[in-house]
Design an enzyme around this catalytic site. Structure first.
Site, PDB file in Angstrom:
ATOM      1  N   ARG A   1      14.392  22.998 -32.006  1.00 37.39           N
ATOM      2  CA  ARG A   1      14.149  22.408 -33.331  1.00 37.39           C
ATOM      3  C   ARG A   1      13.385  23.374 -34.235  1.00 37.39           C
ATOM      4  NH1 ARG A   1      15.626  18.943 -37.285  1.00 37.39           N
ATOM      5  NH2 ARG A   1      13.819  18.044 -38.371  1.00 37.39           N
TER       6      ARG A   1
ATOM      7  N   GLU B   1       3.861  -3.849  -8.594  1.00 36.10           N
ATOM      8  CA  GLU B   1       3.202  -3.431  -7.335  1.00 36.10           C
ATOM      9  C   GLU B   1       1.689  -3.248  -7.532  1.00 36.10           C
ATOM     10  OE1 GLU B   1       5.136  -1.007  -4.500  1.00 36.10           O
ATOM     11  OE2 GLU B   1       7.120  -1.452  -5.301  1.00 36.10           O
TER      12      GLU B   1
ATOM     13  N   ASN C   1       0.841  -1.202   0.000  1.00 36.83           N
ATOM     14  CA  ASN C   1       0.000   0.000   0.000  1.00 36.83           C
ATOM     15  C   ASN C   1       0.873   1.249   0.000  1.00 36.83           C
ATOM     16  OD1 ASN C   1      -2.378  -1.398   0.055  1.00 36.83           O
ATOM     17  ND2 ASN C   1      -2.673  -1.232   2.278  1.00 36.83           N
TER      18      ASN C   1
END
Ligand code: FAD
Length: 398
Positions: free
Chosen positions: A280, A375, A252
């Site tokens: 750019r 997880e 958790n």
């Protein structure tokens, strides 16, 4: 302004406002990441391991034992600081981010909460100075359904004997300490699951295949093999049969760390895209002057800010001792989605240059994918969120 609002106002601090200590800590980690990790990122990704010396620098900076109290040689910091560290490291390299994340939010955290005084003295002082931790729950046949694990632990006198295999274990190649979940009684279901502190040199323990991955390639991910591995009974972490509680509660908290990893990743990719857009030139001007590119960068920045608020809020709730389960699941779910989207947009802003390894953004794109998987997959986060918001019913803040 209503009375209720004025009552709240004096204590309400903006979530992204850092204390002086937090600010200094964040800047130190950010500078270290840019100067010392930045030049190594591409090579580490290519060679699939951390450059020699990097890990000892992390220890020297106190980043491997952020919450470990000073009496054990740690930094005596907060969970929120661990989150800041993972975010800042992941801006530059999410592989280094997850190394530090597993160490702090899973391994150190579990020992601080459930370790005996003797275990804390022995292991926390090592984790603070020179030992990496790994957290071994998943197996080939049990991922989302983690408590269907099959690794067994049989009591033999003053030892447990472990047999089985773990899969996908982060930090396995570098770790000296493994928190391993095994069952002492398969018939008892999740109530048989027990956490063990296993030293790298334990007899009958070996590291198996190392995975060749899409992203976070410098971070090692390996199989663990237990063949009559003998672990002293005093190396049980917490109570026998209460490993499921340790796993649930550490994960958790750990998923706030993955939220921070994904947040850092997104903000790193955004930074490169914004710089590139200013440099750019096409049609005689920087592409950042085209509204479409500006809007893309603005949208990305907005999503990153929203992810940061979710992650910081969950971490601050945890430090305050308030409930954070829903907020942690939302933070991980959302930050991993933002990371994938922002990294993808960054590749597009770079055009063809975004697709090749000479430029940094393709790596962020590859690294982002793991955020929705480990997880707890995004589906598992949504299941948690749904359960909690539906239970809140009419009283929900949602
Ligand atoms: C790089 C990497 C590092 C990792 N590090 C660690 C580590 O250090 N320690 C550790 O213990 N584990 C680790 N893992 C394992 C990781 O936590 C699992 O891969 C993850 O929990 C998913 O399990 P699985 O791969 O078995 O997928 P599965 O559980 O088989 O899921 C496959 C798909 O089915 C979906 N699904 C499954 N069940 C449901 C359901 N009930 N409802 C809806 N959808 C569902 C999932 O969302 C997913 O999309 C790591 C994995 C990777 C790839």
């Amino acid at each position: 302004m209503s009375n209720a609002e004025t009552d709240l106002a004096p204590t309400a601090v903006p979530l992204t406002t850092l204390s002086e200590d937090e600010d200094l800590f964040r800047d130190t980690v950010r500078q270290f990441a840019q100067q010392s990790i930045g030049p190594l990122v591409s090579q580490m990704d290519e060679e699939q391991h951390f450059t020699n010396g990097l890990i000892s620098q992390l220890f020297n900076l106190g980043l491997m034992g952020i919450e470990i109290p000073a009496e054990y040689g740690g930094s005596g910091g907060t969970f929120f600081e661990a989150i800041l560290a993972v975010e800042q490291l992941s801006r530059v390299d999410p592989s280094v981010g997850v190394l530090v994340d597993v160490q702090n939010t899973l391994c150190v955290n579990a020992l601080l909460r459930w370790g005996t005084d003797e275990q804390k003295k022995h292991y926390l002082s090592r984790l603070a100075t020179d030992t990496i931790g790994a957290y071994a729950l998943s197996e080939a046949a049990s991922g989302s359904d983690a408590f269907a694990l099959q690794t067994r632990a049989d009591k033999r006198g003053e030892h447990y004997v472990l047999n089985g295999q773990k899969l996908w274990i982060t930090n396995a190649k570098e770790a000296g300490l493994f928190i391993v979940f095994a069952t002492v009684d398969a018939a008892a279901g999740y109530k048989g699951i027990t956490a063990f502190l296993v030293d790298k040199n334990a007899s009958g323990f070996s590291i198996g295949k190392k995975e060749n991955k899409l992203g976070i390639r410098a971070s090692s991910t390996c199989e663990l093999i237990f063949e009559d591995c003998r672990v002293p009974a005093k190396h049980v972490l917490g109570e026998v049969g209460k490993g499921y509680k340790i796993a649930i509660e550490t994960l958790n908290e750990g998923r706030i760390g993955i939220g921070a990893q994904m947040l850092g990743l997104a903000s790193g990719a955004w930074g490169h895209a914004a710089e590139y857009a200013k440099e750019r030139k096409q049609f005689g001007k920087p592409i950042a002057e085209f509204q479409a590119v500006q809007f893309s960068l603005a949208e990305m920045a907005t999503e990153i800010e929203a992810a940061r608020l979710l992650v910081y809020n969950a971490a601050r709730l945890k430090d305050a001792g308030l409930p954070f389960l829903k907020e942690a699941a939302m933070a991980k779910y959302y930050a991993s989605m933002v990371a994938e989207r922002v990294a993808s947009q960054a590749v597009e802003i770079y055009g063809g240059y975004g697709f090749v390894k000479d430029y940094p953004v393709e790596k962020y794109y590859r690294d982002a994918k793991i955020g929705k998987i480990y997880e707890g997959t995004s589906n598992m986060q949504l299941a948690t969120i749904a359960k909690l918001v539906l239970a809140e019913g009419g009283h929900s803040r949602t």
